[in-house]
Design a protein around this motif. Structure first.
Motif, PDB file in Angstrom:
ATOM      1  N   GLY A 121     -14.666  41.617 -15.712  1.00 50.87           N
ATOM      2  CA  GLY A 121     -14.920  42.285 -16.984  1.00 50.87           C
ATOM      3  C   GLY A 121     -15.987  41.568 -17.796  1.00 50.87           C
ATOM      4  N   ASP A 122     -15.734  41.411 -19.081  1.00 51.72           N
ATOM      5  CA  ASP A 122     -16.691  40.751 -19.975  1.00 51.72           C
ATOM      6  C   ASP A 122     -16.492  39.241 -20.036  1.00 51.72           C
ATOM      7  OD1 ASP A 122     -17.906  43.160 -20.675  1.00 51.72           O
ATOM      8  OD2 ASP A 122     -16.453  43.538 -22.281  1.00 51.72           O
ATOM      9  N   ALA A 123     -15.536  38.728 -19.277  1.00 53.68           N
ATOM     10  CA  ALA A 123     -15.240  37.288 -19.332  1.00 53.68           C
ATOM     11  C   ALA A 123     -16.446  36.471 -18.882  1.00 53.68           C
ATOM     12  CB  ALA A 123     -14.035  36.973 -18.450  1.00 53.68           C
ATOM     13  N   TRP A 124     -16.687  35.379 -19.585  1.00 53.95           N
ATOM     14  CA  TRP A 124     -17.777  34.454 -19.242  1.00 53.95           C
ATOM     15  C   TRP A 124     -17.368  33.061 -19.707  1.00 53.95           C
ATOM     16  CZ3 TRP A 124     -22.050  35.005 -16.314  1.00 53.95           C
ATOM     17  CH2 TRP A 124     -22.996  33.977 -16.342  1.00 53.95           C
ATOM     18  N   ARG A 125     -17.033  32.204 -18.770  1.00 54.64           N
ATOM     19  CA  ARG A 125     -16.542  30.866 -19.094  1.00 54.64           C
ATOM     20  C   ARG A 125     -17.415  29.792 -18.452  1.00 54.64           C
ATOM     21  NH1 ARG A 125     -10.272  32.695 -17.772  1.00 54.64           N
ATOM     22  NH2 ARG A 125     -10.179  34.308 -19.395  1.00 54.64           N
ATOM     23  N   GLU A 126     -18.698  30.058 -18.462  1.00 49.06           N
ATOM     24  CA  GLU A 126     -19.674  29.131 -17.906  1.00 49.06           C
ATOM     25  C   GLU A 126     -20.367  28.384 -19.043  1.00 49.06           C
ATOM     26  OE1 GLU A 126     -19.656  28.959 -14.667  1.00 49.06           O
ATOM     27  OE2 GLU A 126     -18.475  30.777 -14.333  1.00 49.06           O
ATOM     28  N   PRO A 127     -20.938  27.203 -18.763  1.00 50.00           N
ATOM     29  CA  PRO A 127     -21.646  26.468 -19.817  1.00 50.00           C
ATOM     30  C   PRO A 127     -22.953  27.124 -20.240  1.00 50.00           C
ATOM     31  CG  PRO A 127     -21.843  25.339 -17.696  1.00 50.00           C
ATOM     32  CD  PRO A 127     -20.847  26.433 -17.508  1.00 50.00           C
ATOM     33  N   ARG A 128     -23.461  28.048 -19.444  1.00 41.22           N
ATOM     34  CA  ARG A 128     -24.707  28.733 -19.763  1.00 41.22           C
ATOM     35  C   ARG A 128     -24.439  29.907 -20.702  1.00 41.22           C
ATOM     36  NH1 ARG A 128     -28.647  28.109 -15.948  1.00 41.22           N
ATOM     37  NH2 ARG A 128     -29.139  30.326 -15.813  1.00 41.22           N
ATOM     38  N   ALA A 138      -2.758  23.365  -9.227  1.00 41.30           N
ATOM     39  CA  ALA A 138      -3.549  22.667 -10.241  1.00 41.30           C
ATOM     40  C   ALA A 138      -5.018  22.602  -9.837  1.00 41.30           C
ATOM     41  CB  ALA A 138      -2.994  21.262 -10.458  1.00 41.30           C
ATOM     42  N   PHE A 139      -5.268  22.394  -8.553  1.00 43.71           N
ATOM     43  CA  PHE A 139      -6.643  22.294  -8.066  1.00 43.71           C
ATOM     44  C   PHE A 139      -7.384  23.618  -8.248  1.00 43.71           C
ATOM     45  CE2 PHE A 139      -9.865  22.591  -4.728  1.00 43.71           C
ATOM     46  CZ  PHE A 139     -10.522  21.376  -4.850  1.00 43.71           C
ATOM     47  N   THR A 140      -6.757  24.726  -7.846  1.00 42.44           N
ATOM     48  CA  THR A 140      -7.436  26.020  -7.938  1.00 42.44           C
ATOM     49  C   THR A 140      -7.652  26.430  -9.392  1.00 42.44           C
ATOM     50  OG1 THR A 140      -5.290  27.129  -7.652  1.00 42.44           O
ATOM     51  CG2 THR A 140      -6.666  26.851  -5.691  1.00 42.44           C
ATOM     52  N   ARG A 141      -6.733  26.064 -10.262  1.00 40.24           N
ATOM     53  CA  ARG A 141      -6.929  26.386 -11.680  1.00 40.24           C
ATOM     54  C   ARG A 141      -8.079  25.575 -12.274  1.00 40.24           C
ATOM     55  NH1 ARG A 141      -1.349  27.690 -14.959  1.00 40.24           N
ATOM     56  NH2 ARG A 141      -0.551  29.281 -13.523  1.00 40.24           N
ATOM     57  N   LYS A 142      -8.236  24.358 -11.813  1.00 37.61           N
ATOM     58  CA  LYS A 142      -9.329  23.528 -12.321  1.00 37.61           C
ATOM     59  C   LYS A 142     -10.686  24.077 -11.899  1.00 37.61           C
ATOM     60  CE  LYS A 142     -11.368  18.901 -12.065  1.00 37.61           C
ATOM     61  NZ  LYS A 142     -11.220  17.510 -11.559  1.00 37.61           N
ATOM     62  N   TYR A 143     -10.794  24.531 -10.658  1.00 39.69           N
ATOM     63  CA  TYR A 143     -12.090  24.952 -10.136  1.00 39.69           C
ATOM     64  C   TYR A 143     -12.323  26.461 -10.213  1.00 39.69           C
ATOM     65  CZ  TYR A 143     -12.852  20.196  -8.682  1.00 39.69           C
ATOM     66  OH  TYR A 143     -13.038  18.832  -8.701  1.00 39.69           O
ATOM     67  N   ASP A 144     -11.376  27.182 -10.786  1.00 41.90           N
ATOM     68  CA  ASP A 144     -11.568  28.609 -11.035  1.00 41.90           C
ATOM     69  C   ASP A 144     -11.381  28.870 -12.525  1.00 41.90           C
ATOM     70  OD1 ASP A 144     -11.715  31.339 -11.131  1.00 41.90           O
ATOM     71  OD2 ASP A 144      -9.801  31.708 -10.121  1.00 41.90           O
ATOM     72  N   PRO A 145     -12.477  28.943 -13.289  1.00 41.11           N
ATOM     73  CA  PRO A 145     -12.349  29.183 -14.730  1.00 41.11           C
ATOM     74  C   PRO A 145     -11.710  30.529 -15.060  1.00 41.11           C
ATOM     75  CG  PRO A 145     -14.584  28.479 -14.139  1.00 41.11           C
ATOM     76  CD  PRO A 145     -13.875  28.800 -12.871  1.00 41.11           C
ATOM     77  N   TYR A 146     -11.613  31.402 -14.076  1.00 43.15           N
ATOM     78  CA  TYR A 146     -11.095  32.754 -14.301  1.00 43.15           C
ATOM     79  C   TYR A 146      -9.751  32.956 -13.593  1.00 43.15           C
ATOM     80  CZ  TYR A 146     -16.030  32.950 -15.416  1.00 43.15           C
ATOM     81  OH  TYR A 146     -17.267  32.673 -15.942  1.00 43.15           O
ATOM     82  N   TRP A 147      -9.012  31.869 -13.415  1.00 43.60           N
ATOM     83  CA  TRP A 147      -7.784  31.903 -12.624  1.00 43.60           C
ATOM     84  C   TRP A 147      -6.746  32.875 -13.170  1.00 43.60           C
ATOM     85  CZ3 TRP A 147      -3.216  30.796 -15.033  1.00 43.60           C
ATOM     86  CH2 TRP A 147      -3.283  30.108 -16.255  1.00 43.60           C
TER      87      TRP A 147
END
Length: 216
Positions: free
Chosen positions: A71-78, A147-156
């Motif tokens: 969707g409209d989600a954007w959780r990147e530093p850019r 915990a690992f997948t949540r850390k490396y998936d900002p859209y978990w």
């Protein structure tokens, strides 16, 4: 579409590539692929799909795919919807190594086995890859898969979109019924009116000339 993203994640991982090279040296076909074991991913499939999404969306043409999945989600530093999502090699390999560690764990590889798999590749394009992949594998084992997948998936927390993908462009005439063979100027062809057709010497069918409509 989310299934295609997951297939890309597994297919581009070193463990899958290693298994494939045990069976083939030059060419790959569907029969060979069908013999390869596919690991059970459990809830990790969400992380893999989102990770591949972040890797493949490298220009604005992929924006419909992005919006289809998150969707409209954007959780990147850019800045929002700036392409590519992951610009540098280091950013991309951070995600690729996390994918690889998850796939290696799903195949049940221990650290020694995974290190052996990594050692069979040249890594000329990114020499730090084996060290990075092993570091991610060690982190996964320490932290646990969730915990690992949540850390490396900002859209978990965003569920995968399991609907069929929608077309992003419309081609003229696609989806419109084709005119029946032999029709001219919108007139029903003779064969559909029950009139006989004759075979030509070339093997085709001659429906004759369409009848002229009487002027009212």
């Amino acid at each position: 579409m989310h299934r295609a993203l997951i297939v890309c994640a597994i297919g581009d991982a070193y463990p899958f590539d290693y298994l494939l090279r045990l069976r083939v040296a030059a060419s790959v076909n569907a029969f060979i692929l069908a013999t390869l074991p596919i690991p059970e991913l459990g809830e990790a499939h969400v992380c893999l799909a989102h990770s591949v999404l972040r890797l493949v969306c490298n220009h604005a043409g992929y924006e419909p795919l992005w919006r289809e999945q998150v969707g409209d989600a954007w959780r990147e530093p850019r800045p929002a919807h700036t392409w590519p999502v992951l610009a540098s090699d280091d950013e991309r390999w951070e995600v690729r190594a996390a994918i690889d560690a998850v796939v290696a764990d799903a195949y049940g590889l221990n650290r020694e086995q995974y290190a052996h798999v990594l050692s069979t590749f040249s890594h000329k394009s990114y020499p730090k890859a084996p060290t990075l992949c092993l570091a991610k594998y060690d982190e996964l084992k320490r932290a646990g898969l969730e915990a690992f997948t949540r850390k490396y998936d900002p859209y978990w927390d965003i569920p995968l979109n399991e609907d069929l993908p929608q077309p992003v462009i419309e081609l003229p005439g696609v989806g419109e019924p084709a005119a029946p063979t032999g029709a001219t100027n919108g007139e029903t062809p003779p064969i559909l009116r029950g009139e006989p057709a004759q075979l030509t010497l070339s093997g085709g069918v001659d429906y004759g000339k369409p009848k002229r409509r009487k002027k009212g």
